[in-house]
Design a protein around this motif. Structure first.
Motif, PDB file in Angstrom:
ATOM      1  N   ASP A  80       6.238 -22.961 -40.143  1.00  9.00           N
ATOM      2  CA  ASP A  80       5.553 -24.239 -40.306  1.00  9.00           C
ATOM      3  C   ASP A  80       4.161 -23.985 -40.882  1.00  9.00           C
ATOM      4  O   ASP A  80       3.290 -23.437 -40.206  1.00  9.00           O
ATOM      5  N   SER A  81       3.948 -24.386 -42.130  1.00  9.76           N
ATOM      6  CA  SER A  81       2.666 -24.135 -42.787  1.00  9.76           C
ATOM      7  C   SER A  81       1.529 -24.946 -42.176  1.00  9.76           C
ATOM      8  O   SER A  81       0.354 -24.643 -42.401  1.00  9.76           O
ATOM      9  N   MET A  82       1.845 -25.982 -41.379  1.00  9.15           N
ATOM     10  CA  MET A  82       0.817 -26.809 -40.750  1.00  9.15           C
ATOM     11  C   MET A  82       0.485 -26.348 -39.331  1.00  9.15           C
ATOM     12  O   MET A  82      -0.442 -26.881 -38.712  1.00  9.15           O
ATOM     13  N   ASN A  83       1.206 -25.395 -38.821  1.00 14.72           N
ATOM     14  CA  ASN A  83       0.960 -24.901 -37.464  1.00 14.72           C
ATOM     15  C   ASN A  83      -0.423 -24.242 -37.383  1.00 14.72           C
ATOM     16  O   ASN A  83      -0.753 -23.363 -38.172  1.00 14.72           O
ATOM     17  N   ARG A 213      -9.129 -31.717 -38.993  1.00 11.66           N
ATOM     18  CA  ARG A 213      -9.510 -30.541 -39.775  1.00 11.66           C
ATOM     19  C   ARG A 213      -8.301 -29.936 -40.489  1.00 11.66           C
ATOM     20  O   ARG A 213      -7.177 -29.951 -39.954  1.00 11.66           O
ATOM     21  N   ASN A 214      -8.542 -29.389 -41.662  1.00 12.93           N
ATOM     22  CA  ASN A 214      -7.441 -28.758 -42.399  1.00 12.93           C
ATOM     23  C   ASN A 214      -7.054 -27.419 -41.791  1.00 12.93           C
ATOM     24  O   ASN A 214      -5.949 -26.917 -42.012  1.00 12.93           O
ATOM     25  N   GLY A 222     -12.478 -32.391 -43.131  1.00 10.63           N
ATOM     26  CA  GLY A 222     -11.958 -33.033 -41.936  1.00 10.63           C
ATOM     27  C   GLY A 222     -13.019 -33.226 -40.865  1.00 10.63           C
ATOM     28  O   GLY A 222     -14.188 -32.859 -41.026  1.00 10.63           O
ATOM     29  N   GLN A 223     -12.580 -33.807 -39.737  1.00  4.94           N
ATOM     30  CA  GLN A 223     -13.481 -34.091 -38.621  1.00  4.94           C
ATOM     31  C   GLN A 223     -12.862 -33.618 -37.310  1.00  4.94           C
ATOM     32  O   GLN A 223     -11.642 -33.472 -37.190  1.00  4.94           O
ATOM     33  N   TYR A 224     -13.754 -33.404 -36.340  1.00  7.75           N
ATOM     34  CA  TYR A 224     -13.358 -32.997 -34.987  1.00  7.75           C
ATOM     35  C   TYR A 224     -14.238 -33.773 -34.020  1.00  7.75           C
ATOM     36  O   TYR A 224     -15.463 -33.691 -34.080  1.00  7.75           O
ATOM     37  N   ILE A 225     -13.611 -34.586 -33.150  1.00 12.16           N
ATOM     38  CA  ILE A 225     -14.349 -35.384 -32.170  1.00 12.16           C
ATOM     39  C   ILE A 225     -13.755 -35.110 -30.791  1.00 12.16           C
ATOM     40  O   ILE A 225     -12.564 -35.366 -30.569  1.00 12.16           O
TER      41      ILE A 225
END
Length: 387
Positions: A80-83, A213-214, A222-225
């Motif tokens: 999975d490339s998104m893992n 986030r990418n 991207g963002q992180y909250i």
């Protein structure tokens, strides 16, 4: 005689062949290591990676400190490339004065990033400087304390929808303090502190997370909250803390070019009750935010800070950063613009795993110069980005 000579020649030849073979093997191994860690070739197999680093430092209160830290990174689903990348890390050190630190940490993203699990066990028997409480402490007031600290932490977040996670936290910590044998005075003996000799705390909390986030290693967009609300019930009595602890962390990333990235970060933490033990008060300065300040030089009921970092990765293996920020602590000391402190600095990055964008960083941060003292500053050497 000829027979003995032949035997000796055979023995010497065998030894020589062994030495040459071993040398060739060592040369091949060295070339393989150099190729792996210095070339720009990526590993498309997404294999696990292990990176060890030595710990070495010297301070008057500890003398020489030696140790080792290591980071093992992997994917729970290599197809999975998104893992997101999972990590297991460990570190340990000891000093000539028989002081110790040790930490084990796991940060796991399951398949499809459905669950994010973090656990940590940490033990510390190490001296640190206590400067007092507030945003205007003085170096002349500092007291060297021996701290024995144990922490066991566990959190698990579940993906609810899209990029939103919600989860639970359980955190136990035990603190023990006394003045160091070589202590020369300072403010600690004269203060009537809550939790002066240590204490215990168990918190139960709820974590809310939005993460677009990418990547969770070297983020370029991207963002992180993240908002954590924790409650400490009255389990241990005496002057141990009973009340809420709140932490907020916001991060934003924007790429100007494939090599140039801007990161913005804001942090806020507070305790909801007054008269909290001094060891639970928010502290300013570490390897992640307000770099350049000794962690604990300023402590109080609440902490607020913001920083920006410009990252330039000029080649795949190496990058540089420049950062600057503002922050303060307040509570017993009032929140005012006069107490807001600046920091700035720069650093180097070496990416030992190009596929996962895993890095080792060296930063130097500079802080405020208090009248009569030298300017505050410090080096930081660790895995991964500051935020």
């Amino acid at each position: 005689m000829l027979k003995n000579f032949s035997r000796k020649l055979f023995c010497f030849s065998f030894i020589y062949i062994g030495i040459v073979t071993q040398s060739n093997a060592q040369i091949k191994l060295a070339k393989k290591i150099l190729h792996k860690y210095l070339t720009n070739e990526r590993d498309s197999s997404r294999k696990p990676t292990f990176m060890p680093l030595p710990i070495f430092s010297y301070a008057q209160e500890t003398r020489t400190e030696l140790g080792l830290m290591g980071l093992y990174s992997f994917y729970t689903d290599r197809n999975d490339s998104m893992n997101r990348i999972s990590t297991l890390s460990a570190s340990g050190s000891f000093t000539q004065n028989s002081q110790y630190t040790g930490k084990l940490r796991a940060d796991i993203w399951t398949k499809n990033n459905d669950l994010h699990v973090v656990s940590e066990i940490r033990y510390r028997d190490f001296p640190f400087y206590y400067y007092g409480i507030g945003a205007n402490t003085l170096k002349s007031d500092r007291t060297l304390l021996d701290e024995k600290r144990f922490r066991a932490f566990f959190s698990v977040d579940k993906k609810v929808t899209g990029h939103y996670y919600i989860g639970g936290i359980i955190d136990f910590e035990n603190y023990d303090y006394k003045a160091h044998d070589n202590n020369t005075g300072g403010i600690y003996p004269t203060q009537n502190l809550v939790g002066k000799n240590g204490g215990k705390i168990l918190t139960l909390g709820i974590e809310n997370l939005i993460d677009t986030r990418n990547t969770n290693t070297y983020t370029t967009k991207g963002q992180y909250i993240n908002l954590d609300v924790n409650w400490a019930p009255n389990l241990f009595g005496k002057d141990n803390y009973r009340g809420a602890l709140i932490d907020f962390d916001y991060r934003y990333f924007h790429s100007f070019t494939p090599k140039l990235v801007l990161g913005l970060n804001g942090n806020y933490s507070t305790l909801t009750r007054n008269n909290a033990p001094f060891y639970l008060l928010s502290t300013m300065g570490n390897d992640e935010i307000m770099r350049g300040y000794y962690n604990g030089r300023y402590r109080d009921k609440a902490f607020a800070a913001a920083q920006s970092e410009l990252r330039y990765r000029f080649v795949p293996r190496f990058g540089v950063v420049a950062f600057a920020g503002l922050g303060t602590v307040y509570g017993q000391s009032k929140l005012s613009t006069g107490n807001i402190k600046p920091n700035y600095g720069g650093g180097l990055r070496y990416f030992f795993d190009l596929d996962k964008n895993m890095s080792v960083r060296i930063d130097y941060g500079v802080g405020q110069r208090v009248a009569g003292e030298s300017r505050q500053g410090g080096f930081y050497f660790s895995f991964g980005e500051a935020f």
